[in-house]
Design an enzyme around this catalytic site. Structure first.
Site, PDB file in Angstrom:
ATOM      1  N   ALA A 164      -1.665 -11.711 -16.800  1.00  0.00           N
ATOM      2  CA  ALA A 164      -2.348 -12.368 -15.691  1.00  0.00           C
ATOM      3  C   ALA A 164      -2.399 -13.877 -15.853  1.00  0.00           C
ATOM      4  O   ALA A 164      -2.804 -14.589 -14.954  1.00  0.00           O
ATOM      5  CB  ALA A 164      -3.768 -11.823 -15.549  1.00  0.00           C
ATOM      6  N   ILE A 214      -7.073  15.180  10.733  1.00  0.00           N
ATOM      7  CA  ILE A 214      -6.686  15.990   9.593  1.00  0.00           C
ATOM      8  C   ILE A 214      -5.190  16.263   9.548  1.00  0.00           C
ATOM      9  O   ILE A 214      -4.613  16.494   8.478  1.00  0.00           O
ATOM     10  CB  ILE A 214      -7.483  17.323   9.580  1.00  0.00           C
ATOM     11  CG1 ILE A 214      -7.320  18.045   8.227  1.00  0.00           C
ATOM     12  CG2 ILE A 214      -7.059  18.206  10.746  1.00  0.00           C
ATOM     13  CD1 ILE A 214      -7.897  17.290   7.062  1.00  0.00           C
ATOM     14  N   ASP A 265       3.492  -7.837  -7.985  1.00  0.00           N
ATOM     15  CA  ASP A 265       3.938  -9.197  -7.694  1.00  0.00           C
ATOM     16  C   ASP A 265       2.787 -10.199  -7.848  1.00  0.00           C
ATOM     17  O   ASP A 265       2.611 -11.114  -7.045  1.00  0.00           O
ATOM     18  CB  ASP A 265       4.516  -9.269  -6.275  1.00  0.00           C
ATOM     19  CG  ASP A 265       5.362 -10.532  -6.067  1.00  0.00           C
ATOM     20  OD1 ASP A 265       6.441 -10.614  -6.669  1.00  0.00           O
ATOM     21  OD2 ASP A 265       4.919 -11.424  -5.336  1.00  0.00           O
TER      22      ASP A 265
END
Length: 410
Positions: free
Chosen positions: A140, A357, A380
């Site tokens: 990160a 549903i 990304d």
């Protein structure tokens, strides 16, 4: 005067991509989705990828001075939306090749570009490129603790050690590497970020085990895209892109541009979901007297979906139009990535709510759409750990002008 009308060339580019997607991609998924492994599914998409290569969509991502077609980022956003709306897997393999070429195009020397771009402009075969950045422990940030793959100078080359994960295309079609891998590393002695260039020839020239594919993770969506776990162990590479220490700027520029294109992918998901839901709402009565589009609750969901799609496309086009003015484009590109990726997920949820549903059945396609969409906010450069932090840093910068990305700096 602001005008969102496409140029004649852009209209032709979009039409070309739409036609190819309709002919080769729109009904391709059943041909590979039941195969048992990621690698088998990827292999099955190779003929489809070859159609894209033959049509010029790898050549499009190379500048004209290197025998490419020189598509702008806006042009590629048009291509991305058309292809990804038809088949997310083949489209992502193509776009990841463009991302893989980005470090070379941004930071490579003229000699390197002339030497390594050739296979991507010839319209033959199935050349792959990969930006090999993410790692099993997370990346990160670009600090030493976040980037553990190292490179040390030895003789006339660099010796690489480390593991990478989620780098789309990096293993190639046969686990012997992509045609071109741009591998982010830290210099072993001082920790500066650098980019090592690795080719299939480099893999073949190294000792057995120097490059190894450890696993192909099974993913919830994008089931025919390869983002393998690979290991470099005393791997000898010969080429470095950009100067040692300049890797951060190159990678930032590459991922800024890709953020805008992820915006286009989010738009493609929203577009397809809206079209599916609109068709359902116009034809289904659910045992009532009229089509359910006449119910305000359903119409309101469709209105929200269409608004998300149109707003996302406008933001994406704005981001793409801002390049190559990177300082202006960065904020808008990150915003496009965050907004479009998160709204793509919400749009599919709204489509499911409109259908009810029945959308929970496999054959309805909504489950597949949702599984593909949930990847967009976290890949990304994840929205929480990376993209929003980039926007935060822009806001905090001295002299930040809030509307410079809109009206230009004064």
């Amino acid at each position: 005067m602001i005008d969102f009308t496409l140029t004649e060339t852009q209209t032709q580019i979009r039409a070309h991509a739409h036609s190819l997607a309709k002919e080769h991609l729109a009904n391709a998924r059943p041909s590979y989705e039941t195969l048992p492994t990621t690698q088998a599914r990827l292999q099955a998409t190779k003929p489809l990828y070859e159609h894209l290569v033959k049509a010029g969509f790898t050549q499009a991502q190379v500048p004209t001075e290197y025998n490419g077609l020189g598509y702008s980022l806006m042009d590629m956003a048009l291509v991305a939306e058309e292809l990804y709306a038809a088949d997310v897997n083949v489209a992502l393999t193509l776009l990841a090749t463009g991302l893989g070429l980005s470090p070379l195009l941004i930071g490579g020397t003229e000699a390197q570009k002339k030497r390594f771009l050739g296979p991507f402009t010839e319209r033959t075969g199935a050349p792959l490129a990969s930006l090999v950045h993410s790692e099993p422990g997370g990346t990160a940030n670009y600090a030493t603790a976040g980037l553990r793959t190292t490179a040390r100078r030895e003789g006339g080359g660099w010796v690489v050690n480390g593991e990478k994960l989620w780098a789309t295309n990096c293993a190639g079609w046969d686990d012997r590497g992509a045609d071109l891998q741009c591998v982010t590393c830290r210099e072993e002695t001082d920790g500066r970020t650098m980019i090592v260039l690795v080719t299939r020839e480099d893999v073949a020239a190294n000792a057995p085990g120097a490059y190894e594919v450890l696993a192909h993770p099974e993913t919830v969506g994008h089931r025919a895209v390869s983002g393998p776990h690979v290991r470099f162990r005393e791997f000898v590479a010969r080429e470095v892109i950009a100067d040692v220490g300049a890797g951060v700027d190159v990678i930032n520029a590459a991922f800024t541009a890709s953020g805008a294109l992820v915006g286009a992918l989010g738009v493609a998901i929203m577009r397809r979901c809206f079209e599916m839901t609109l068709a359902f709402a116009k034809t289904e009565t659910r045992n009532g007297c009229e089509a359910i589009i006449n119910k305000q609750s359903v119409a309101d969901l469709l209105i929200q979906m269409k608004t998300r799609c149109e707003a996302g496309r406008a933001l994406t086009w704005k981001a793409c139009a801002s390049f190559p003015r990177l300082a202006e484009a960065a904020e808008t590109a990150h915003l496009a990535k965050v907004f479009c990726s998160e709204n793509a997920v919400q749009c599919v949820v709204e489509g499911i709510n409109a259908v009810g549903i029945q959308a929970y059945q496999m054959r309805s396609q909504y489950g597949l759409l949702l599984n593909d969409a949930v990847c967009l906010p976290i890949f990304d450069g994840g929205n929480v750990g990376v993209r929003r932090r980039r926007i935060e840093a822009i806001f905090k910068a001295d002299g930040y002008e809030p509307w410079a990305s809109t009206f230009g700096s004064q």
